[in-house]
Scaffold this motif. Structure first.
Motif, PDB file in Angstrom:
ATOM      1  N   GLY A 291      -5.838  -0.443  -3.502  1.00  0.00           N
ATOM      2  CA  GLY A 291      -5.797   1.036  -1.730  1.00  0.00           C
ATOM      3  C   GLY A 291      -7.502   0.042  -2.202  1.00  0.00           C
ATOM      4  O   GLY A 291      -8.180   0.199  -0.765  1.00  0.00           O
ATOM      5  N   THR A 292      -7.593  -0.778  -2.836  1.00  0.00           N
ATOM      6  CA  THR A 292      -9.400  -0.927  -3.503  1.00  0.00           C
ATOM      7  C   THR A 292      -9.737  -2.067  -2.734  1.00  0.00           C
ATOM      8  O   THR A 292     -10.927  -2.591  -2.282  1.00  0.00           O
ATOM      9  CB  THR A 292     -10.593  -0.212  -4.323  1.00  0.00           C
ATOM     10  OG1 THR A 292      -9.671  -1.430  -5.091  1.00  0.00           O
ATOM     11  CG2 THR A 292      -9.804   0.683  -4.993  1.00  0.00           C
TER      12      THR A 292
ATOM     13  N   SER B 204     -10.331  -5.693  -0.245  1.00  0.00           N
ATOM     14  CA  SER B 204     -10.965  -6.060   0.999  1.00  0.00           C
ATOM     15  C   SER B 204     -10.080  -6.616   1.688  1.00  0.00           C
ATOM     16  O   SER B 204      -8.541  -6.315   1.345  1.00  0.00           O
ATOM     17  CB  SER B 204     -11.770  -7.459   0.694  1.00  0.00           C
ATOM     18  OG  SER B 204     -11.215  -7.888   0.443  1.00  0.00           O
TER      19      SER B 204
ATOM     20  N   ARG C  82      -7.480  -2.249 -10.996  1.00  0.00           N
ATOM     21  CA  ARG C  82      -8.091  -1.345  -9.550  1.00  0.00           C
ATOM     22  C   ARG C  82      -6.614  -0.748  -8.421  1.00  0.00           C
ATOM     23  O   ARG C  82      -5.773  -1.307  -8.973  1.00  0.00           O
ATOM     24  CB  ARG C  82      -8.699  -2.418  -8.919  1.00  0.00           C
ATOM     25  CG  ARG C  82      -9.883  -3.062  -9.017  1.00  0.00           C
ATOM     26  CD  ARG C  82     -11.027  -3.639  -9.219  1.00  0.00           C
ATOM     27  NE  ARG C  82     -10.971  -3.452  -7.479  1.00  0.00           N
ATOM     28  CZ  ARG C  82     -11.644  -4.023  -6.527  1.00  0.00           C
ATOM     29  NH1 ARG C  82     -11.669  -5.704  -6.831  1.00  0.00           N
ATOM     30  NH2 ARG C  82     -11.775  -4.276  -5.180  1.00  0.00           N
TER      31      ARG C  82
ATOM     32  N   GLN D 119       0.841  -0.997  -0.219  1.00  0.00           N
ATOM     33  CA  GLN D 119       0.009  -0.313  -0.079  1.00  0.00           C
ATOM     34  C   GLN D 119       1.151   0.964   0.284  1.00  0.00           C
ATOM     35  O   GLN D 119       0.303   2.504  -0.311  1.00  0.00           O
ATOM     36  CB  GLN D 119      -0.834  -0.125   1.235  1.00  0.00           C
ATOM     37  CG  GLN D 119      -1.672  -1.584   1.229  1.00  0.00           C
ATOM     38  CD  GLN D 119      -2.729  -1.512   2.144  1.00  0.00           C
ATOM     39  OE1 GLN D 119      -1.943  -0.558   3.713  1.00  0.00           O
ATOM     40  NE2 GLN D 119      -3.593  -2.193   2.371  1.00  0.00           N
TER      41      GLN D 119
ATOM     42  N   SER E 270      -6.062  -7.370  -0.017  1.00  0.00           N
ATOM     43  CA  SER E 270      -5.245  -7.280   0.891  1.00  0.00           C
ATOM     44  C   SER E 270      -3.933  -8.300   0.939  1.00  0.00           C
ATOM     45  O   SER E 270      -2.682  -8.033   0.285  1.00  0.00           O
ATOM     46  CB  SER E 270      -5.321  -6.145   1.261  1.00  0.00           C
ATOM     47  OG  SER E 270      -6.391  -4.764   1.049  1.00  0.00           O
TER      48      SER E 270
ATOM     49  N   GLN F 121     -20.820  -3.299   1.694  1.00  0.00           N
ATOM     50  CA  GLN F 121     -19.155  -3.214   2.074  1.00  0.00           C
ATOM     51  C   GLN F 121     -19.317  -2.109   3.840  1.00  0.00           C
ATOM     52  O   GLN F 121     -18.749  -3.266   4.505  1.00  0.00           O
ATOM     53  CB  GLN F 121     -18.630  -2.120   1.373  1.00  0.00           C
ATOM     54  CG  GLN F 121     -18.137  -2.548  -0.091  1.00  0.00           C
ATOM     55  CD  GLN F 121     -17.310  -1.524  -0.809  1.00  0.00           C
ATOM     56  OE1 GLN F 121     -16.960  -0.271  -0.431  1.00  0.00           O
ATOM     57  NE2 GLN F 121     -16.816  -1.651  -1.969  1.00  0.00           N
TER      58      GLN F 121
ATOM     59  N   GLU G 174      -0.674  -1.986  -9.607  1.00  0.00           N
ATOM     60  CA  GLU G 174      -2.313  -2.285  -9.387  1.00  0.00           C
ATOM     61  C   GLU G 174      -2.934  -3.079 -10.350  1.00  0.00           C
ATOM     62  O   GLU G 174      -1.549  -4.033 -10.483  1.00  0.00           O
ATOM     63  CB  GLU G 174      -3.155  -0.988 -10.693  1.00  0.00           C
ATOM     64  CG  GLU G 174      -2.762  -0.742 -11.835  1.00  0.00           C
ATOM     65  CD  GLU G 174      -2.768   0.471 -12.244  1.00  0.00           C
ATOM     66  OE1 GLU G 174      -3.454   1.136 -12.719  1.00  0.00           O
ATOM     67  OE2 GLU G 174      -3.052  -0.347 -13.737  1.00  0.00           O
TER      68      GLU G 174
ATOM     69  N   ASP H 137      -8.629  -6.511 -12.618  1.00  0.00           N
ATOM     70  CA  ASP H 137      -9.639  -7.777 -12.395  1.00  0.00           C
ATOM     71  C   ASP H 137     -10.614  -8.772 -12.908  1.00  0.00           C
ATOM     72  O   ASP H 137     -11.042  -8.122 -14.190  1.00  0.00           O
ATOM     73  CB  ASP H 137     -10.584  -6.645 -11.405  1.00  0.00           C
ATOM     74  CG  ASP H 137     -11.930  -7.664 -11.012  1.00  0.00           C
ATOM     75  OD1 ASP H 137     -11.803  -8.968 -11.149  1.00  0.00           O
ATOM     76  OD2 ASP H 137     -12.181  -7.780  -9.723  1.00  0.00           O
TER      77      ASP H 137
END
Length: 989
Positions: free
Chosen positions: A892-893, A895, A889, A161, A899, A504, A879, A882
């Motif tokens: 940081g997006t 979960s 993505r 991150q 992560s 979420q 990044e 997906d």
């Protein structure tokens, strides 16, 4: 590096010796390290890191604090780690810097750090040598080891991150790419240095050009008019001026040489010198006339010197006669003195013979006095022994008093030691009570937080269901079946939610609830453990349970009050001890040891009994001596009487020896004087004969000399110094006359046919020539100075011009390299960031198979493309692609579980890349610290399967985790159990 065995002693929470055999997990390839929080799971990794690098694995632990608080003070904290590299087994053993209690002196001292390494042909010892060898074997430092072998969740999550600048700092430290940045900086500095040197060279060249001297300066200004001087034109101008000045200088030198020859012919000093020679010739003539007039006096002096020298020839015979006469006179006087001394010695010998007749009586009296003195010695020894007994008895009584006081002191110390032991037990009970009370409050707070998060989650869950119903109701149409119940009529549809709860948000609340539930369970378990520990420390008449709350506070008050009472009693005991001894000397551990104090008290009691028996024996002997010596004089009187007897005896013996010695001495002196008189008579006879011979020799020499008699000889005598001085004076006068005559002859020859010069006319002609010479000098010096100045300038210009060409060529190459490496390129990319980007791409390429496996093919790492990736603060962003959406993505997006999967994959990829960059060193072991609790069961299985796939490459995987599912999935375990005596571990495989 393949781990084999790890042995700990007094390390961290492990008080006793613990050993791990990693070879037990070779078949399964994976093991789980589990145990309660604080039991010491991470400490095992600290031990491995400390053994290899001399420092723990984390940044918050210092090596000085590694010694276990549960271990005894005299036990040494140590770590031994055996591992295999390249088929060879090595064992490293270390002890950190620590405080240790000496069993012999009971003093605490600081033990320095030590290290030993075996496995090579020659074992190593000493921290620097062992560290250097391990760094060579492993090919990495501690920071790289943490990234390759020991993966802490916080470290690889932070890497995932972090921003580009943060990744750059992390990668720079791991891959040691600082050298590329330093290389770029050195290029930049070298280019700037070359540029400055170029500019300085141009300035120096301009200065050298302006230092040249020309008769006409206008052409020089034209050659220097541009931005850079015209070197060829400048050198051509200088060469022309130098040639003209060389021709001018040669012509002036020739004119000066002719003029110098004319001046030499008119030298005033030479004329003056000639006049002086004429004057000196006249002075020499006058001096020689004076010497001729003094010839009679010198002849008289020569005659006197001759007579003195003749007298010197007679001096040995005269001196010998005088010495013989003096020797004869001395012997006559000595013979008279010897006769007088012989007469006096015979008279004294007669008196000594009469006095010697008293010697036998004196010796008899001395023997009588010796017997009386021996009787007195016996009495004196008995009196001295009686006084010694009194002194010994007094000393023994003092020693007994000290021993009795020491025995009392030991009794007080025993009382203090008992109080100290009670204080320590009470302090431990109090601390356990405080801990239990704090754990109880923490458990209550955790339960409250769980109740709050549970309420919020349930409420939000209901709101979420209502919101879903409202969203479905928006799409209901009359006559069309409901997707939930299938009805075609919708009389009362759910209203549209005003503030719908998202999935979420609900997941976050669910995770919060699960975390609070786990925290509450952990807090309740910690409280139960603390309460159990407290119950074990308390007396049997006190019992506690989890349901009791108030008794803990009341018990803490009772324990505190008891501690105050014990402290008062302890202070009173300290005061009693201070009356008997210095309390600062009684603070060592042995003075608090009941066993040591009990043994000391027994020894002191035995010592007191021995001292009492000794006093009784001395008293009995003293009484016996008092009975035998009753009525006698005092010791001082007996000593005075004995000394008087000794003095009288000594005087009698000395007088007898003196009389006998005087008689022997006088007899010997009479005999010696008789012999001396005979020797003197013989010597006198020889001296008379020697005197007659010397007189005869003297008279014969006098008759043969030039003297008329002894009176004439005595008149001619002179002291040797005076005779030598007159002889030197006569010779000096003769030598001086010869020198003057020689000088006069030479001057006459030199001045033959010459006349005295006219100095006035010569000076006029000379001044005219000097003025001409001065003008020629000025012209020559001007040409010479310009020549030297222009030659120097020409040489400097040539050197600077050559140097400028070299600097221009070097600056073109170095400047271009510095611009490219510093980012002045189409990609705006520095050399170091380019290398780091290649490392990141290698990491992504290795990490992606792991990530796709754990995410079941959904995610793939990508490096952000585009011009932005080459800006100075970007270029290392990540990044993910997906596959569900086909879009990229930001990481940081992801979960929490996703992560963790991405972070683990990235860490595994970096471990392989760093391992390869460290010299293709294969790492046989990998340890992962926590993070699996964020995964659901499916993701957990994928993560474990990914780790198991690493086993195919021969790696051993160790996992630290509290997740219960892992205990079912992994058979090999290292289970750590804490206890009041320190943690223990056991292995299941």
């Amino acid at each position: 590096m393949k781990p084999l065995f790890l042995t700990l002693q007094a390390f961290g929470p492990f008080a006793k010796r613990q050993q791990i055999d990693f070879t037990l997990f070779e078949q399964s390839g994976i093991f789980l390290l589990t145990g309660p929080t604080g039991a010491g799971k991470t400490t095992l990794f600290d031990a491995i890191s400390f053994a290899l690098f001399g420092a723990p694995s984390g940044d918050t632990r210092e090596s000085y604090s590694l010694k276990s608080q549960y271990a005894d003070d005299e036990v040494v904290c140590s770590v031994s780690f055996s591992f295999e590299i390249g088929g060879r087994r090595y064992t490293v053993s270390r002890t950190p810097k620590q405080d240790r209690l000496s069993k012999r002196t009971h003093d605490t001292r600081t033990v320095p750090e030590s290290a030993e390494l075996s496995g090579d042909e020659k074992p190593l010892s000493g921290v620097p040598a062992v560290n250097a060898r391990l760094r060579q074997l492993l090919g990495m430092d501690r920071e790289q080891f943490r990234q390759i072998v020991m993966l802490a969740q916080g470290d690889f999550m932070r890497l995932l991150q972090s921003k580009s600048s943060e990744k750059e700092a992390i990668f720079r430290k791991i891959f040691s790419t600082g050298r590329f940045s330093r290389f770029t900086e050195r290029l930049r500095e070298q280019a700037l240095s070359l540029k400055r040197e170029r500019e300085q060279n141009v300035q120096l060249l301009l200065g050298a050009a302006r230092s040249a001297a020309f008769e006409d300066m206008k052409p020089l200004e034209e050659a220097l008019a541009g931005e850079f001087p015209n070197i060829s034109l400048l050198q051509s101008l200088l060469r022309g001026q130098i040639d003209a000045d060389e021709n001018r200088f040669s012509l002036l030198e020739e004119q000066l040489a002719r003029l110098e020859r004319q001046l030499q012919a008119l030298d005033p000093e030479a004329a003056k010198s000639l006049l002086k020679q004429f004057s000196l010739r006249e002075q020499l003539i006058l001096q020689l006339k004076a010497y001729e007039q003094a010839h009679p006096a010198r002849e008289a002096l020569a005659e006197r010197i001759r007579r003195g020298e003749e007298a010197q020839h007679l001096e040995p015979q005269a001196l010998h006669r005088r010495h013989a006469q003096e020797d004869r006179d001395k012997l006559q006087k000595k013979q008279q003195d010897t006769a007088t001394q012989h007469r006096q010695a015979e008279e004294a010998l007669g008196r000594a013979v009469k006095a010697e007749q008293e010697v036998p009586a004196l010796r008899t009296r001395a023997e009588e006095l010796s017997k009386e003195s021996a009787q007195l010695d016996t009495l004196l020894s008995q009196l001295k022994r009686r006084e010694e007994l009194a002194v010994q008895r007094a000393g023994a009584q003092k020693a007994l008093a000290r021993s009795q006081q020491h025995e009392k002191l030991i009794e007080r110390l025993q009382e203090r030691a008992a109080l100290k032991e009670q204080q320590q037990q009470l302090s431990l009970q109090t601390e356990c009570c405080r801990t239990a009370l704090a754990q109880q409050q923490a458990a209550q707070e955790a339960a409250r937080q769980f109740a709050d998060s549970d309420f919020k989650y349930r409420q939000s869950y209901n709101d979420f269901l209502d919101a879903q119903a409202g969203l479905l109701a928006l799409h209901l149409q009359t006559g069309r079946p409901c997707p939930v119940c299938g009805s075609t009529e919708h009389p009362s549809p759910a209203p549209k939610p005003s503030q719908p709860v998202g999935r979420q948000q609900l997941e976050r609340l669910q995770k919060k609830r699960e975390g609070d539930l786990a925290a509450a369970k952990n807090a309740e378990a910690a409280f139960a453990a603390a309460l159990k520990e407290l119950s074990e420390k308390l007396p049997d008449d006190i019992s506690l349970s989890l349901s009791e709350k108030a008794p803990l506070a009341e018990l803490l008050e009772r324990l505190t009050e008891s501690a105050r009472e014990l402290d008062t009693q302890y202070q009173q005991a300290q005061q009693q001890i201070s009356v008997l001894s210095d309390p600062s000397r009684l603070q060592q551990p042995r003075y608090f040891d009941p066993k040591y104090l009990g043994q000391s008290r027994l020894e002191m009691a035995a010592k007191c009994a021995q001292e009492k028996e000794a006093i009784a024996a001395l008293l009995r002997e003293e009484e016996a001596l008092d009975a035998s010596l009753s009525g006698l004089q005092s010791l001082s009187e007996l000593q005075t009487k004995r000394e008087e007897l000794d003095r009288q005896r000594k005087d009698f013996l000395e007088l007898a020896e003196k009389l006998t010695g005087e008689r022997f001495a006088l007899a010997g002196r009479v005999q010696a004087l008789s012999e001396q008189a005979a020797q003197n008579a013989e010597a006198l006879k020889s001296a008379e004969k020697e005197l007659l011979q010397s007189e005869e020799a003297y008279q014969n020499a006098l008759l043969k000399s030039c003297f008329s008699g002894e009176e004439d000889y005595l008149l001619a005598r002179m002291p040797p110094d005076e005779l030598a001085g007159q002889r030197r004076s006569l010779l000096e006068e003769q030598r001086r006359e010869e020198q003057l005559s020689s000088q006069l002859s030479l001057l006459k020859e030199q001045l033959k046919d010459r006349q005295p010069p006219d100095l006035g006319e010569m000076e006029k002609r000379r001044q005219a020539l000097l003025q001409q010479r001065q003008a020629l000098f000025r012209g020559r010096d001007e040409a010479s100075a310009r020549l030297a100045q222009n030659r120097s300038a020409n040489e400097r210009i040539a050197l600077l011009a050559e140097k400028g060409l070299k600097l221009d060529a070097a600056f073109q190459d170095i400047g271009a390299l510095a611009n490219i490496a510093g980012g002045s390129n189409p990609q705006k990319l520095t050399f170091e960031r380019y290398v780091l980007g290649r490392y990141l791409e290698d990491i992504i390429r290795v990490a992606n198979p792991h990530l796709r496996r754990m995410s079941q093919g959904r995610y793939t790492f990508l490096r952000r493309e585009g011009r932005a990736s080459y800006i100075s603060t970007t270029g290392l962003e990540l990044e993910v692609l997906d596959s569900y959406t086909g879009k990229t993505r930001l990481v940081g997006t992801l979960s929490g579980g996703e992560s963790f999967q991405a972070s683990l994959a990235l860490a595994l990829g970096m471990a392989d890349v760093v391992s390869f960059s460290c010299g293709n060193l294969f790492i046989d072991a990998l340890f992962i610290d926590e993070g699996f609790g964020t995964l659901d069961s499916s993701a957990l299985e994928s993560a474990v399967a990914t780790l198991l796939s690493l086993r195919q490459n021969g790696r051993m995987i160790g996992i630290i985790s509290h997740v219960s599912e892992l205990q079912n999935m992994i058979s090999g375990k290292i289970i750590i159990t804490p206890s009041p005596e320190g943690s223990r571990l056991r292995i299941t495989s």
